[in-house]
Design an enzyme around this catalytic site. Structure first.
Site, mmCIF file in Angstrom:
data_model
loop_
_atom_site.group_PDB
_atom_site.id
_atom_site.type_symbol
_atom_site.label_atom_id
_atom_site.label_comp_id
_atom_site.label_asym_id
_atom_site.label_seq_id
_atom_site.Cartn_x
_atom_site.Cartn_y
_atom_site.Cartn_z
ATOM 1 C CG MET A 201 -1.822 1.149 1.286
ATOM 2 S SD MET A 201 -2.905 1.288 2.738
ATOM 3 C CE MET A 201 -3.263 -0.363 3.191
ATOM 4 N N PRO A 202 1.361 1.655 -1.184
ATOM 5 C CG PRO A 202 2.310 1.574 -3.294
ATOM 6 C CD PRO A 202 1.217 1.003 -2.476
ATOM 7 C CE1 TYR A 203 -0.325 9.773 2.307
ATOM 8 C CE2 TYR A 203 2.013 10.094 2.715
ATOM 9 C CZ TYR A 203 0.726 10.577 2.703
ATOM 10 O OH TYR A 203 0.478 11.871 3.073
#
Length: 68
Positions: free
Chosen positions: A1-3
Site C-alpha cells: 500500500m504505497p503512499y
C-alpha cells in the site's frame, strides 16, 4: 500500500494538473514496482511560496537570484 506525498508551491496548479500527477505517479508505481493502483495513495499538498526554501533561501529570493 504505497503512499506518496507530493508537495508543490501554491501557484496556480489546476485540478486537471493535479489529476494528471496522481495518475502518473500511480502508473509509475504500478509499472516500476508492480504496486496495485487500487491501493496506491497519492496526496498533493500545496505550500505557500513563503513557506518553502531552497538552498537556504526563501523560494522567491532563490528564483530572483537564479534569474540574474
Amino acid at each position: 500500500m504505497p503512499y506518496v506525498n507530493v508537495k508543490v508551491t501554491r501557484e496556480g496548479v489546476t485540478p486537471a494538473q493535479k489529476a494528471e500527477v496522481v495518475a502518473g505517479v500511480t502508473r509509475l508505481l504500478a509499472e516500476v514496482l508492480g504496486k496495485d493502483p487500487a491501493t496506491t495513495f497519492v496526496v498533493i499538498d500545496e505550500v505557500e511560496p513563503e513557506d518553502w526554501g531552497i538552498g537556504g533561501l526563501p523560494v522567491a529570493e532563490y528564483r530572483r537570484l537564479a534569474a540574474d
